[in-house]
Design a protein around this motif. Structure first.
Motif, PDB file in Angstrom:
ATOM      1  N   ARG A  15       1.149  -0.943   0.068  1.00  0.00           N
ATOM      2  CA  ARG A  15       0.365   0.041  -0.092  1.00  0.00           C
ATOM      3  C   ARG A  15       0.846   1.187  -0.157  1.00  0.00           C
ATOM      4  N   ASP A  16       1.546   1.344   0.891  1.00  0.00           N
ATOM      5  CA  ASP A  16       2.007   3.010   0.999  1.00  0.00           C
ATOM      6  C   ASP A  16       3.376   2.630   0.336  1.00  0.00           C
ATOM      7  N   HIS A 215       5.662   4.388  12.268  1.00  0.00           N
ATOM      8  CA  HIS A 215       5.750   4.356  11.261  1.00  0.00           C
ATOM      9  C   HIS A 215       6.576   5.565  10.594  1.00  0.00           C
ATOM     10  N   HIS A 217       9.062   7.479   8.237  1.00  0.00           N
ATOM     11  CA  HIS A 217       9.965   7.432   6.831  1.00  0.00           C
ATOM     12  C   HIS A 217      11.411   7.673   6.796  1.00  0.00           C
ATOM     13  N   ASN A 257       9.123   4.282   2.876  1.00  0.00           N
ATOM     14  CA  ASN A 257       9.296   3.496   4.578  1.00  0.00           C
ATOM     15  C   ASN A 257      10.507   2.987   4.975  1.00  0.00           C
TER      16      ASN A 257
HETATM   17 MG    MG Z   1       3.386   6.168   5.498  1.00  0.00          MG
END
Ligand code: MG
Ligand code: HMG
Length: 310
Positions: A15-16, A215, A217, A257
Motif C-alpha cells: 500500500r504505502d 511508522h 519514513h 518507509n
Molecule cells: Mg506512510
C-alpha cells in the motif's frame, strides 16, 4: 533499556510502497508480493487502499487485489490484512466483496497538521474525524479491527515542525470515535529520536503503549534511530516496507518507509523476536524491486546479497 522481547511488524509495502509508483503495477504482482511476504513470516500486511482512483490511480485495483489474496494454509498463525479507508464510500466499496475478500482491519488516516490534511484528503482535521466516525462504527459493528494512522506527527511538508500538542489532540479525536490503536507516523522522515519520543509521549495521553505503533519514513536516514527510541519507550508495533518502497504522493520529497529488511536485522540483532525469516524477506524485496526495475532500498538487503555472492 527495557526492551520488548517481541515486535509485531506490519509490512505496508503493497500500500504505502506501491501507491507512489508512477508505473502501473499489475494486481497479480501485488497479490504475489503479499503471498511472498506471508511466506517470509509477515503476519500483518497493509494490502491496498479504498481511496479515490483519481487521487491515487495505483490503488484503483483494490477490489481485484482483495479478491486475489489467499490466506496461508496450515500457517501456524493467522495473517491480518489491513486497508486504508478515508470515508464511507471507501468503506462501502471494501465491504461489497464477499466476506472472504474483506479486510481484517480498516485504517482511517488523519493528520496532526491542517495543511497536510487538506492536501492529502481534501478536508480539515475536524471534517476528517466526522467522515471517519461512521467508518469506524460500521467496521466495529462488522467485527473488523480499526487502526488510525496519524500523519505528520513530527513534521509537515507544508507547515514545518509539528508540536506534540497537535499529536495529542489528534490522538484524542481518534480515541473519541472508537479507533482501537494508532500509528505515530513521520510521513516525511524528518524526525529524530527525541522528537519522535515526544510525539509518542503525546499519544500516550490517550492510548496505551501496546496500542501505539511507529511508522517511520526514512528520508533523512533516521528511521532506525527513531525505531530504537520508540522501542526504548516500550513500543512493540512498527510499520515498514519491504525493499524500502514508498512515499506519499501528497508529501513532496518524502521517500519510502524504513525497509522491513533493515528493521528485522536491527531487531534480531537486539535479540527481539519478529517471526520473520530475514533471508526469505530479502528475496521478496529483490522480487518486487526487479518488477519495478531497481535495486532494493535497504542496506541490509545489499549486505546480505553481497555475502551470498562470496
Ligand atoms: Mg506512510
Ligand atoms: P474529494 O475529492 O474531496 O471527495 O476527495 P468527494 O467526496 O468530493 O468525491 C469526489 C470524487 O471522488 C467523486 O467521484 C467520488 O465518488 C469519488 P466523481 O463524482 O468525481 O466521479 N470518491 C471516491 N472514489 C473511490 N473511493 C473513495 C472515494 N471517495 C470519493 N473512497 C478523498 C476526498 C479522501 C476521496 C481523496 O482526497 C482521496 O482519495 N485521497 C487519497 C489520499 C491518499 O490515499 N493518500 C495516500 C495515503 S495516506 C499516507 O500515505 C500516509 C500514511 O502512510 C501515514 C504516514 O506516513 O503519514 C498512512
Amino acid at each position: 533499556m527495557n526492551l520488548p522481547s517481541r515486535v509485531r511488524l506490519v509490512d505496508v509495502g503493497p500500500r504505502d510502497g506501491l501507491q507512489n509508483e508512477k508505473q502501473a503495477v499489475p494486481a497479480a504482482v501485488k497479490v504475489e508480493l503479499v503471498r511472498r511476504l506471508q511466506a517470509a513470516g509477515l503476519q500483518e500486511i497493509e494490502v491496498t487502499s479504498f481511496v479515490s482512483p483519481k487521487w491515487v490511480p495505483q490503488m484503483a485495483d483494490n477490489a481485484e487485489v482483495m479478491h486475489g489474496l489467499r490466506r496461508p494454509h496450515g500457517a501456524p498463525r493467522d495473517v491480518r490484512y489491513s486497508v486504508l479507508v478515508p470515508n464511507m464510500k471507501g468503506m462501502e466499496a471494501a465491504l461489497t466483496a464477499p466476506r472472504e475478500a474483506w479486510p481484517d482491519e480498516v485504517v482511517v488516516f488523519g493528520s496532526a497538521s491542517e495543511a497536510f490534511s487538506q492536501r492529502n484528503i481534501n478536508c480539515s482535521i475536524a471534517e476528517s474525524i466526522e467522515r471517519f466516525a461512521p467508518v469506524v462504527a460500521l467496521a466495529l459493528e462488522q467485527g473488523l479491527a480499526v487502526r488510525g494512522a496519524m500523519s505528520c506527527t513530527v513534521g509537515c511538508p507544508y507547515e514545518g515542525e509539528v508540536a506534540p500538542e497537535r499529536v495529542a489532540m489528534l490522538a484524542g479525536l481518534m480515541k473519541g470515535i472508537g479507533v482501537q490503536r494508532v500509528d505515530v507516523a513521520d510521513t516525511i522522515g524528518v524526525g529524530t529520536p527525541l522528537k519522535v519520543q515526544r510525539a509518542i509521549e503525546a499519544t500516550l495521553a490517550h492510548y496505551d503503549i501496546d496500542d501505539i505503533s511507529g511508522h517511520f519514513h526514512d528520508t533523512y536516514g533516521q528511521a532506525l534511530a527513531n525505531t530504537c527510541a520508540a522501542l526504548e519507550m516500550g513500543v512493540w508495533n512498527f510499520q515498514s516496507s519491504v525493499a524500502g518502497l514508498g512515499g506519499c504522493p501528497y508529501a513532496k520529497g518524502a521517500t519510502g518507509n524504513v525497509a522491513t529488511e533493515d528493521v528485522v536485522y536491527l531487531l534480531h540483532g537486539m535479540g527481539i523476536e519478529t517471526g520473520i525469516d530475514l533471508d526469505a524477506l530479502v528475496d521478496v524485496g529483490v522480487y518486487i524491486s526487479a518488477v519495478l526495475g531497481r535495486e532494493p532500498v535497504s542496506r541490509v538487503s545489499k549486505a546480505v546479497r553481497a555475502k551470498r555472492a562470496v
